[in-house]
Design an enzyme around this catalytic site. Structure first.
Site, PDB file in Angstrom:
ATOM      1  N   CYS A   1      -0.962  57.231 -22.086  1.00 25.60           N
ATOM      2  CA  CYS A   1      -1.564  55.907 -21.864  1.00 25.60           C
ATOM      3  C   CYS A   1      -1.992  55.698 -20.415  1.00 25.60           C
ATOM      4  CB  CYS A   1      -0.626  54.806 -22.331  1.00 25.60           C
ATOM      5  SG  CYS A   1       0.931  54.675 -21.420  1.00 25.60           S
TER       6      CYS A   1
ATOM      7  N   HIS B   1       4.062  50.896 -21.458  1.00 27.88           N
ATOM      8  CA  HIS B   1       2.761  51.271 -22.015  1.00 27.88           C
ATOM      9  C   HIS B   1       1.670  50.443 -21.346  1.00 27.88           C
ATOM     10  CE1 HIS B   1       0.171  53.092 -25.038  1.00 27.88           C
ATOM     11  NE2 HIS B   1      -0.342  51.902 -25.306  1.00 27.88           N
TER      12      HIS B   1
ATOM     13  N   HIS C   1      -6.461  52.497 -26.029  1.00 30.61           N
ATOM     14  CA  HIS C   1      -5.271  53.137 -25.473  1.00 30.61           C
ATOM     15  C   HIS C   1      -5.015  54.496 -26.099  1.00 30.61           C
ATOM     16  CE1 HIS C   1      -2.100  51.758 -28.632  1.00 30.61           C
ATOM     17  NE2 HIS C   1      -3.286  51.713 -29.175  1.00 30.61           N
TER      18      HIS C   1
END
Length: 161
Positions: free
Chosen positions: A69, A119, A135
């Site tokens: 990510c 994340h 993502h």
């Protein structure tokens, strides 16, 4: 004093100001030029990231062709000429935090739990009141557009930095 003579007297004062303004604009130093350039770079970074759709997830990877990510953010934004740290938690600390309602395309969504940021995603747009993001989600998956799976996220931007 006549109007033409007054204009001639003002010329030595105005000419240097005009030259400075033209140089500042040409060199990108005019007020707002830096912000406009940054917006263009963010737009370019978003475009670069969108071109990675379908690339495989790989833990610790920062491209090309494989990403985690934060590696997707790192690769795309650095390629567009913007400095960002490598990890999602460092990226969250680097970005200016903003309200979710102030998100613009190319800003960031930072997902967190009790242990901190785990994340990061790139905000694309709002659709029917929900965020749409890009993502690299996790093992066995590919870079794609998605909706957040939780409300535990906050927004960040490189605008105004």
């Amino acid at each position: 004093m006549s109007a033409p003579r007054l204009r001639l007297l003002a010329l030595p004062v105005l000419l240097p100001l005009i030259v400075v303004a033209l140089l500042a604009t040409t060199l990108g130093l005019a007020p707002g030029a830096d912000a406009a350039t940054r917006r263009e770079k963010i737009h370019h970074a978003r475009s670069i990231a969108l071109h990675q759709i379908g690339d495989r997830y790989a833990y610790g990877a920062a491209g090309p062709r494989r990403f985690d990510c934060s590696g997707l953010v790192y690769y795309s934004y650095r390629k567009a000429g913007l400095s960002v740290p490598r990890t999602s938690s460092a990226q969250a600390a680097h970005a200016r935090h903003i309200r979710k309602s102030h998100l613009r395309a190319g800003d960031f969504m930072y997902f967190h739990d009790g242990g901190g940021v785990y994340h990061v995603a790139i905000f694309l747009r709002w659709s029917h009141g929900h965020a749409v993001m890009l993502h690299a989600p996790g093992s066995g998956q590919r870079v794609h557009r998605d909706a957040p799976w939780t409300r535990s996220w906050f927004a960040g931007t490189l605008r105004g930095r």
